[in-house]
Every structure is written in C-alpha cells, then in structure tokens.
Design a protein around this motif. Sequence first.
Motif, PDB file in Angstrom:
ATOM      1  N   PHE A 216      31.430  39.476  37.807  1.00 51.48           N
ATOM      2  CA  PHE A 216      32.470  40.459  37.477  1.00 51.48           C
ATOM      3  C   PHE A 216      32.227  41.798  38.156  1.00 51.48           C
ATOM      4  O   PHE A 216      33.169  42.434  38.649  1.00 51.48           O
ATOM      5  N   VAL A 217      30.976  42.228  38.214  1.00 55.57           N
ATOM      6  CA  VAL A 217      30.688  43.568  38.743  1.00 55.57           C
ATOM      7  C   VAL A 217      30.396  43.586  40.237  1.00 55.57           C
ATOM      8  O   VAL A 217      30.486  44.647  40.865  1.00 55.57           O
TER       9      VAL A 217
ATOM     10  N   LYS B 178      40.317  39.601  36.983  1.00 54.05           N
ATOM     11  CA  LYS B 178      41.374  39.838  35.993  1.00 54.05           C
ATOM     12  C   LYS B 178      41.141  39.002  34.741  1.00 54.05           C
ATOM     13  O   LYS B 178      41.326  39.481  33.612  1.00 54.05           O
ATOM     14  N   THR B 179      40.718  37.761  34.925  1.00 52.96           N
ATOM     15  CA  THR B 179      40.434  36.884  33.791  1.00 52.96           C
ATOM     16  C   THR B 179      39.284  37.433  32.956  1.00 52.96           C
ATOM     17  O   THR B 179      39.366  37.508  31.727  1.00 52.96           O
ATOM     18  N   VAL B 180      38.198  37.806  33.614  1.00 50.22           N
ATOM     19  CA  VAL B 180      37.042  38.350  32.890  1.00 50.22           C
ATOM     20  C   VAL B 180      37.401  39.660  32.212  1.00 50.22           C
ATOM     21  O   VAL B 180      37.004  39.921  31.068  1.00 50.22           O
ATOM     22  N   ASN B 181      38.189  40.466  32.879  1.00 51.62           N
ATOM     23  CA  ASN B 181      38.523  41.786  32.356  1.00 51.62           C
ATOM     24  C   ASN B 181      39.397  41.722  31.102  1.00 51.62           C
ATOM     25  O   ASN B 181      39.555  42.725  30.406  1.00 51.62           O
TER      26      ASN B 181
ATOM     27  N   GLY C 246      38.812  31.449  50.650  1.00 56.02           N
ATOM     28  CA  GLY C 246      39.536  30.772  49.578  1.00 56.02           C
ATOM     29  C   GLY C 246      39.006  31.088  48.194  1.00 56.02           C
ATOM     30  O   GLY C 246      39.303  30.356  47.230  1.00 56.02           O
ATOM     31  N   ILE C 247      38.236  32.168  48.063  1.00 53.38           N
ATOM     32  CA  ILE C 247      37.687  32.577  46.770  1.00 53.38           C
ATOM     33  C   ILE C 247      38.534  33.734  46.239  1.00 53.38           C
ATOM     34  O   ILE C 247      38.457  34.860  46.733  1.00 53.38           O
ATOM     35  N   ASP C 248      39.359  33.429  45.241  1.00 48.24           N
ATOM     36  CA  ASP C 248      40.282  34.425  44.700  1.00 48.24           C
ATOM     37  C   ASP C 248      39.561  35.267  43.652  1.00 48.24           C
ATOM     38  O   ASP C 248      39.764  35.113  42.447  1.00 48.24           O
ATOM     39  N   TRP C 249      38.736  36.189  44.133  1.00 48.09           N
ATOM     40  CA  TRP C 249      37.943  36.997  43.207  1.00 48.09           C
ATOM     41  C   TRP C 249      38.810  37.936  42.384  1.00 48.09           C
ATOM     42  O   TRP C 249      38.444  38.308  41.259  1.00 48.09           O
TER      43      TRP C 249
END
Length: 216
Positions: free
Chosen positions: A159-160, A190-193, A182-185
């Motif tokens: 996340f950080v 957003k999910t973690v947040n 292809g890594i949609d960080w």
Amino acid sequence: MIKLCGFALSNYYSKVKLVLLEHDIPFEEVLVMPSQEPALLEHSPLGKVPYLQTEHGDLCESQCIVEYLAARFPDKRIFSADPWLAAKEREMIFFVDVHLELTARNLYNEAFFGGTVSDATRRRVERLLTHHIAGFKRIAKFAPYLCGEQFGVADAAGFVSLPLVGMATRTIYGRDFLLEAGIDWKSYVKTVNARPAAQRVTDERKAYIAASARAS
C-alpha cells in the motif's frame, strides 16, 4: 506505551503505522526527522526513521519492527498462523521492500526532490526493475490483495510503496513500469484505502503535507 518515531511522509513509517492501526495496538506517534545529529543516532544508528521506542530500548528498520510486534503480540495474528502462508507473506514483503522500492529509491532524488540521477543509474535501475517487476508479478495475486482474498501484513508494504515505484518510473522514464507490466497498483491502493486504518494513514499523510506546505 510503544512510541513510533518518524514522520508521515515516510513510506516505511506508514507501513509500521498501518500494522499498528490494523491490529489495534496502542502507540504514540513522535515526530522525528531523519538526520545525522548525535541525539538521533543514539536511537537510530543510521539516523533513519522509523524507529520504535519500547520499555526495552529502541528498534529500527521497519521489517524488524513488524517482526517484533508480531512476536510481542501473538494474539494479534499479524502474520498468518499457518507457517507456510506466513513465510509467503514475508516473501511478498521482501519483494516489495527490497526488489521494488529500494531499487526504485535510486530515482527519488530526481523524481521527487528536484535533484538529478546519472544516465548510468537510470539504465541500471531500468534493467533491475524490469527484472524484479516480472518476478513480483509471478507471485502477487491481487485477488484483490497481494497474497489473496484477505488483507494481510504484506499489504501494509504494498500500500505504501507500490505508488512510489509507479510514480518514480513515470517521472524518470515517461512510463509507469508497474502499469506497463499489467500491474494495476492504482486499483489495488484504492481497495486497501477503503479500510479505516489505511484511510487514516492516507488522511494524516495528506495533513502533514498540507501543514508542511503552509510552513514553507
């Protein structure tokens, strides 16, 4: 009470803070900036943050702090109770912290702080990150969390730090190496947040940035 020393803009400070918040471990925050002042070196041997102050003394390095918290508060289950899954969580953290973030950190002076990096450094980091991101992609599940369906300690690292890798490469090379692979960080962050603890980390980091801007 445990004291977490550092400042909100540090991703490794935020990593430890998120673990503490997620697992409801009481702590106090102490604002400390990295430096080489003797007073700080007494607590953090390299003058870095974060470090933890406990009744036993000081402890530095974010992953050492997380491991200490897991051992001190076994009832919090910071790592999976299953030895194999716990080992995989540690593997994921190592990939994020060392193979990705610490490699990309060589770009930060120019990407974020107005400095410059040499062409040789650019070429070396591009080569290493391309290799490391390919390996990370082989083990990261994003389903929706790094290790699967459940939020875990590895996500405190992801996340950080994943945003820094993406933004730094975008600034230096004109393309986001993670998105390119292809890594949609962005969706992952957003999910973690959406989690209250992560949202608090985000809000307090933004508040710190705003206060710093007003003071400058």
